[in-house]
Design an enzyme around this catalytic site. Sequence first.
Site, PDB file in Angstrom:
ATOM      1  N   ASP A 131       0.958  -1.218   0.136  1.00 13.47           N
ATOM      2  CA  ASP A 131      -0.597   0.358   0.100  1.00 13.47           C
ATOM      3  C   ASP A 131       0.725   1.351  -0.047  1.00 13.47           C
ATOM      4  O   ASP A 131       1.638   1.682   1.310  1.00 13.47           O
ATOM      5  CB  ASP A 131      -1.375  -0.259   1.142  1.00 13.47           C
ATOM      6  CG  ASP A 131      -2.362   1.404   1.413  1.00 13.47           C
ATOM      7  OD1 ASP A 131      -2.064   1.508   0.547  1.00 13.47           O
ATOM      8  OD2 ASP A 131      -2.337   1.607   2.559  1.00 13.47           O
ATOM      9  N   GLU A 133      -1.314  -1.101  -4.851  1.00 15.03           N
ATOM     10  CA  GLU A 133      -2.756  -0.041  -4.818  1.00 15.03           C
ATOM     11  C   GLU A 133      -2.610   0.623  -6.190  1.00 15.03           C
ATOM     12  O   GLU A 133      -1.270   1.665  -5.735  1.00 15.03           O
ATOM     13  CB  GLU A 133      -3.055  -0.236  -3.981  1.00 15.03           C
ATOM     14  CG  GLU A 133      -4.711   0.489  -3.529  1.00 15.03           C
ATOM     15  CD  GLU A 133      -5.262   1.164  -2.472  1.00 15.03           C
ATOM     16  OE1 GLU A 133      -6.013   0.113  -1.879  1.00 15.03           O
ATOM     17  OE2 GLU A 133      -4.417   1.561  -1.776  1.00 15.03           O
ATOM     18  N   ASP A 182      -2.472   0.491   6.989  1.00  9.49           N
ATOM     19  CA  ASP A 182      -1.526   0.397   6.027  1.00  9.49           C
ATOM     20  C   ASP A 182      -1.091  -0.828   5.601  1.00  9.49           C
ATOM     21  O   ASP A 182      -1.192  -1.366   4.463  1.00  9.49           O
ATOM     22  CB  ASP A 182      -0.320   0.990   5.958  1.00  9.49           C
ATOM     23  CG  ASP A 182      -0.465   3.390   6.172  1.00  9.49           C
ATOM     24  OD1 ASP A 182      -1.322   3.408   5.844  1.00  9.49           O
ATOM     25  OD2 ASP A 182      -0.693   3.712   7.224  1.00  9.49           O
TER      26      ASP A 182
END
Length: 167
Positions: free
Chosen positions: A7, A67, A139
């Site tokens: 992420d 992502e 996260d």
Amino acid sequence: MRVIGIDPGLRNLGWGVIDADGVHLRHVANGVCRSDPTGTLAARLLDLHQQLTRVMIQYAPAAAAVEQTFVNKDAVATLKLGSARGIALLVPAQAGLDVGEYAPNAVKKAVVGVGKAAKEQVAHMVRMQLPGVQIEGPDAADALAIAICHAFHAQSARAMAIAERVQ
């Protein structure tokens, strides 16, 4: 198959590693790479690169997923996030891995079943799919969700390839 999900973030770059064997998922590790917000952009990116490289060496994933970045109203913040995303793509590529990229709503849909799920819902479903996991923060939860999403997509791709060979 060992998968690392990443992420991207300039301040907090989440990572999560899982082992996927068919539909069976097992948590390996998760954490957050942090950079000093008072440092220069170059120093922060170098720090993230070094930390993520150590994670890659320690856990030796066979696949990686990141992502995709959403665009927000603050162009400067978007560019900085894009720089951190570059590190998230570069480090696995340096390890010789192909890197899957997933939109946030695709990750949420794969893990929660709803593309507009809240962060708390994502973390809850990650805990359900990886029993006993101790998540190192939001996260890291997102990174584990990205890894799970990639494992599901890889499993579907393998099943389709087998079905095509049978025909």
